[in-house]
Motif scaffolding. Sequence first.
Motif, PDB file in Angstrom:
ATOM      1  N   TYR A  19       0.834  -1.194   0.000  1.00  0.00           N
ATOM      2  CA  TYR A  19       0.000   0.000   0.000  1.00  0.00           C
ATOM      3  C   TYR A  19       0.874   1.251   0.000  1.00  0.00           C
ATOM      4  CZ  TYR A  19      -3.140   3.705   1.342  1.00  0.00           C
ATOM      5  OH  TYR A  19      -3.833   4.888   1.368  1.00  0.00           O
ATOM      6  N   ASP A  20       1.913   1.257   0.812  1.00  0.00           N
ATOM      7  CA  ASP A  20       2.819   2.412   0.863  1.00  0.00           C
ATOM      8  C   ASP A  20       3.468   2.658  -0.503  1.00  0.00           C
ATOM      9  OD1 ASP A  20       2.181   2.634   3.544  1.00  0.00           O
ATOM     10  OD2 ASP A  20       4.018   1.626   4.226  1.00  0.00           O
ATOM     11  N   THR A  21       3.828   1.592  -1.192  1.00  0.00           N
ATOM     12  CA  THR A  21       4.424   1.713  -2.523  1.00  0.00           C
ATOM     13  C   THR A  21       3.431   2.327  -3.494  1.00  0.00           C
ATOM     14  OG1 THR A  21       5.831  -0.205  -2.111  1.00  0.00           O
ATOM     15  CG2 THR A  21       5.504   0.436  -4.411  1.00  0.00           C
ATOM     16  N   LEU A  22       2.192   1.867  -3.449  1.00  0.00           N
ATOM     17  CA  LEU A  22       1.165   2.431  -4.327  1.00  0.00           C
ATOM     18  C   LEU A  22       0.895   3.896  -4.013  1.00  0.00           C
ATOM     19  CD1 LEU A  22      -1.433  -0.465  -4.546  1.00  0.00           C
ATOM     20  CD2 LEU A  22       0.060   0.389  -6.358  1.00  0.00           C
ATOM     21  N   GLU A  23       0.938   4.244  -2.750  1.00  0.00           N
ATOM     22  CA  GLU A  23       0.702   5.627  -2.342  1.00  0.00           C
ATOM     23  C   GLU A  23       1.800   6.548  -2.878  1.00  0.00           C
ATOM     24  OE1 GLU A  23      -1.085   7.579   1.680  1.00  0.00           O
ATOM     25  OE2 GLU A  23       0.625   6.227   1.923  1.00  0.00           O
TER      26      GLU A  23
END
Length: 122
Positions: A19-23
């Motif tokens: 999720y952090d990567t997508l953000e």
Amino acid sequence: MYMDAIRNKKLPNPGTASYDTLEVAEKDPLILAKLHFYMAITRTFSPFLTFYQKDVPVIPFLAKDLAEMMKSMLRRFVKKEGFKDMSSLQLVRLDVSDKQSWVNLKEVNMGLGAESLLKVML
């Protein structure tokens, strides 16, 4: 929609690295160009990987094909004169950190998709 739902607190933040990567990727204005560049690189590796996933003996061709693939990758970033007639051993020892051997930034081959996107952005 999923990212918006998390931002609007309709769904809980999963707190995962994915999720952090997508953000981070969502905030990057160059993400589409980067993804197109990765796809261009993948097109270089895919035939090589496909050829060597066989049940027949193909190891005798590995050294030559690997050297050609490396040259193909280097052509994107390094001046051709620097490695054109190199042997496999010389190719492995090539100093790519030498800025004199790099191509001009405008001449870097990043693939048609990435180049098209960057032209539209600029």
